[in-house]
Scaffold this motif. Sequence first.
Motif, PDB file in Angstrom:
ATOM      1  N   GLU A   1     -66.293  18.805  16.020  1.00 41.90           N
ATOM      2  CA  GLU A   1     -65.396  17.508  15.160  1.00 41.90           C
ATOM      3  C   GLU A   1     -65.689  16.771  15.838  1.00 41.90           C
ATOM      4  OE1 GLU A   1     -65.282  20.017  17.701  1.00 41.90           O
ATOM      5  OE2 GLU A   1     -64.308  19.169  19.397  1.00 41.90           O
ATOM      6  N   ASP A   2     -67.080  16.421  16.373  1.00 37.46           N
ATOM      7  CA  ASP A   2     -67.678  15.321  16.894  1.00 37.46           C
ATOM      8  C   ASP A   2     -68.405  14.465  14.751  1.00 37.46           C
ATOM      9  OD1 ASP A   2     -67.367  15.125  19.052  1.00 37.46           O
ATOM     10  OD2 ASP A   2     -69.314  16.162  19.328  1.00 37.46           O
ATOM     11  N   GLU A   3     -67.848  14.125  14.427  1.00 34.18           N
ATOM     12  CA  GLU A   3     -68.279  14.070  12.971  1.00 34.18           C
ATOM     13  C   GLU A   3     -67.432  12.097  12.372  1.00 34.18           C
ATOM     14  OE1 GLU A   3     -67.888  16.058   8.895  1.00 34.18           O
ATOM     15  OE2 GLU A   3     -65.605  14.793   9.516  1.00 34.18           O
ATOM     16  N   LEU A   4     -68.599  11.518  12.064  1.00 28.40           N
ATOM     17  CA  LEU A   4     -68.376  10.741  11.468  1.00 28.40           C
ATOM     18  C   LEU A   4     -68.603  10.342   9.791  1.00 28.40           C
ATOM     19  CD1 LEU A   4     -68.167   7.737  12.322  1.00 28.40           C
ATOM     20  CD2 LEU A   4     -70.552   7.122  12.151  1.00 28.40           C
ATOM     21  N   VAL A   5     -67.218  10.540   9.179  1.00 29.58           N
ATOM     22  CA  VAL A   5     -67.459  10.246   7.840  1.00 29.58           C
ATOM     23  C   VAL A   5     -67.793   8.577   7.520  1.00 29.58           C
ATOM     24  CG1 VAL A   5     -65.597  11.001   5.882  1.00 29.58           C
ATOM     25  CG2 VAL A   5     -65.308  11.429   8.114  1.00 29.58           C
ATOM     26  N   VAL A   6     -68.059   8.639   6.491  1.00 33.70           N
ATOM     27  CA  VAL A   6     -69.304   7.333   6.305  1.00 33.70           C
ATOM     28  C   VAL A   6     -68.178   7.307   4.494  1.00 33.70           C
ATOM     29  CG1 VAL A   6     -71.107   5.938   5.986  1.00 33.70           C
ATOM     30  CG2 VAL A   6     -70.408   6.817   7.920  1.00 33.70           C
ATOM     31  N   ALA A   7     -68.457   5.737   4.133  1.00 35.81           N
ATOM     32  CA  ALA A   7     -68.403   6.130   3.099  1.00 35.81           C
ATOM     33  C   ALA A   7     -68.994   4.795   2.415  1.00 35.81           C
ATOM     34  CB  ALA A   7     -66.971   5.665   2.947  1.00 35.81           C
ATOM     35  N   ASP A   8     -69.877   5.052   0.928  1.00 41.44           N
ATOM     36  CA  ASP A   8     -71.290   4.634   0.122  1.00 41.44           C
ATOM     37  C   ASP A   8     -70.436   4.343  -1.229  1.00 41.44           C
ATOM     38  OD1 ASP A   8     -73.371   3.760   0.063  1.00 41.44           O
ATOM     39  OD2 ASP A   8     -74.113   6.175   0.483  1.00 41.44           O
ATOM     40  N   GLN A   9     -71.095   3.466  -1.665  1.00 42.69           N
ATOM     41  CA  GLN A   9     -71.660   2.513  -2.695  1.00 42.69           C
ATOM     42  C   GLN A   9     -72.736   3.181  -3.759  1.00 42.69           C
ATOM     43  OE1 GLN A   9     -69.490  -0.735  -3.235  1.00 42.69           O
ATOM     44  NE2 GLN A   9     -68.302  -0.805  -1.486  1.00 42.69           N
ATOM     45  N   LYS A  10     -72.624   3.959  -4.574  1.00 40.19           N
ATOM     46  CA  LYS A  10     -73.692   4.303  -5.649  1.00 40.19           C
ATOM     47  C   LYS A  10     -75.062   4.730  -4.723  1.00 40.19           C
ATOM     48  CE  LYS A  10     -74.417   3.423  -8.824  1.00 40.19           C
ATOM     49  NZ  LYS A  10     -74.326   4.013 -10.667  1.00 40.19           N
ATOM     50  N   GLY A  11     -74.871   5.309  -4.011  1.00 42.63           N
ATOM     51  CA  GLY A  11     -76.003   5.702  -2.678  1.00 42.63           C
ATOM     52  C   GLY A  11     -76.866   5.397  -1.786  1.00 42.63           C
ATOM     53  N   GLN A  12     -76.030   3.814  -1.601  1.00 51.12           N
ATOM     54  CA  GLN A  12     -77.590   3.067  -1.225  1.00 51.12           C
ATOM     55  C   GLN A  12     -77.554   2.809  -0.161  1.00 51.12           C
ATOM     56  OE1 GLN A  12     -77.137  -1.067  -3.023  1.00 51.12           O
ATOM     57  NE2 GLN A  12     -75.358  -0.031  -4.456  1.00 51.12           N
ATOM     58  N   GLN A  13     -76.425   3.174   1.202  1.00 54.67           N
ATOM     59  CA  GLN A  13     -77.104   3.219   2.526  1.00 54.67           C
ATOM     60  C   GLN A  13     -78.119   4.762   2.679  1.00 54.67           C
ATOM     61  OE1 GLN A  13     -76.383   0.243   3.861  1.00 54.67           O
ATOM     62  NE2 GLN A  13     -75.794  -0.030   1.477  1.00 54.67           N
ATOM     63  N   LYS A  14     -76.981   6.029   2.347  1.00 52.29           N
ATOM     64  CA  LYS A  14     -77.196   7.509   2.875  1.00 52.29           C
ATOM     65  C   LYS A  14     -79.273   7.378   1.780  1.00 52.29           C
ATOM     66  CE  LYS A  14     -76.922  12.265   1.693  1.00 52.29           C
ATOM     67  NZ  LYS A  14     -76.408  13.422   0.601  1.00 52.29           N
ATOM     68  N   ALA A  15     -78.502   6.496   0.680  1.00 58.63           N
ATOM     69  CA  ALA A  15     -80.238   6.178   0.767  1.00 58.63           C
ATOM     70  C   ALA A  15     -81.330   5.850   2.012  1.00 58.63           C
ATOM     71  CB  ALA A  15     -80.715   6.179  -0.358  1.00 58.63           C
ATOM     72  N   LEU A  16     -80.817   4.644   1.972  1.00 59.88           N
ATOM     73  CA  LEU A  16     -81.788   3.872   2.954  1.00 59.88           C
ATOM     74  C   LEU A  16     -82.279   4.197   4.860  1.00 59.88           C
ATOM     75  CD1 LEU A  16     -83.067   0.797   3.113  1.00 59.88           C
ATOM     76  CD2 LEU A  16     -81.112   0.165   4.134  1.00 59.88           C
ATOM     77  N   LEU A  17     -80.920   5.218   4.847  1.00 60.23           N
ATOM     78  CA  LEU A  17     -80.696   5.778   6.782  1.00 60.23           C
ATOM     79  C   LEU A  17     -81.960   7.106   6.181  1.00 60.23           C
ATOM     80  CD1 LEU A  17     -78.617   3.693   7.365  1.00 60.23           C
ATOM     81  CD2 LEU A  17     -78.093   6.130   8.269  1.00 60.23           C
ATOM     82  N   GLU A  18     -81.752   7.886   5.125  1.00 58.12           N
ATOM     83  CA  GLU A  18     -82.424   9.222   4.841  1.00 58.12           C
ATOM     84  C   GLU A  18     -84.191   8.611   4.318  1.00 58.12           C
ATOM     85  OE1 GLU A  18     -81.176  11.253   2.034  1.00 58.12           O
ATOM     86  OE2 GLU A  18     -79.560  12.121   2.864  1.00 58.12           O
TER      87      GLU A  18
END
Length: 308
Positions: free
Chosen positions: A21-38
């Motif tokens: 249950e320890d989950e943070l649901v993060v909204a992204d636009q065009k995958g930009q934040q996910k790409a940057l963190l990875e």
Amino acid sequence: MFLVGAVAAGLSCRIAPAHAEDELVVADQKGQQKALLEAAGADRDLPYRIRWTEFEAAAPLLQALGAGAVDTGIAGDGPFLFAWGSGLPVKAAFLLPPRGGGRSTAVVVAAGSPIHDAAGLSGKRIATGRGSIGHLLLLRLIQSGAIPPPAPRIVFLTPAQAKAALDAGTLDAWSTWEPYVSLEVLHAHGHEVVNGGGLLPGNSFFVANDAALGGKRAQLADFYRRVTQAYAWGHAHLSDYATILARQTGLPGDVALAVAEKLIAAPVPLDHHVAEQEQATLDSYRKAGLVQGAGSVDSAFDETLASP
């Protein structure tokens, strides 16, 4: 900055060991934040799970935040304050200041258009998203007199709809943001008529809903710390980030690089100067009759995540 990082790190250390249950649901636009963190490796060794959700624009992202479907996500100041002023239970929790002012928001036209300045937009059909930073730019251009009467006819469309209508010639212009500005200019051979430099603060925010701010503060603080690290890496490795962004989002390489150059900044905690700066944004919506009854702009911001 180092003190802020240390504080956020201290908060992250108090997160309990991860459970399902320890989950943070993060909204992204065009995958930009996910790409940057990875790309930066800032998503490694998480003491909680990040579940990413993708949105085409800030308006549906903020609706999902207000409904509690996601915990946090990034949005420009215009759509954030429009959503907050409309009563959604959301607050800005961390600041992504502009790189180059408001110039990443612009009115673009198709190839061959005779429109080359703001005055030429008078009376024209212009697409944008309702409450978006593109909408805010049009309001500021009209209210400042840069677009003289008659006012343009604003047509509210999603980015995909606006792009299709512009290509089909049923619209005269499109008031939009990155990466759509660079896509139109670099790949559709259109041109930029006017941008938000000097007209818009150009701020973006990591926005969270009230439930997450109440129940997931440690996860949010840790996530914003990681985002800050990722943006620092991206600023130092623009080409590498652009390559990963292109691969993960499908953006053309030159567009991804243009987006990286325009948008990679240094996230920082909020302070009272931000609310003072954003008063003009809220006033623009109020003058246009789009936001009524919203409280003091100070209450749209939660400045406590960076506090011990």
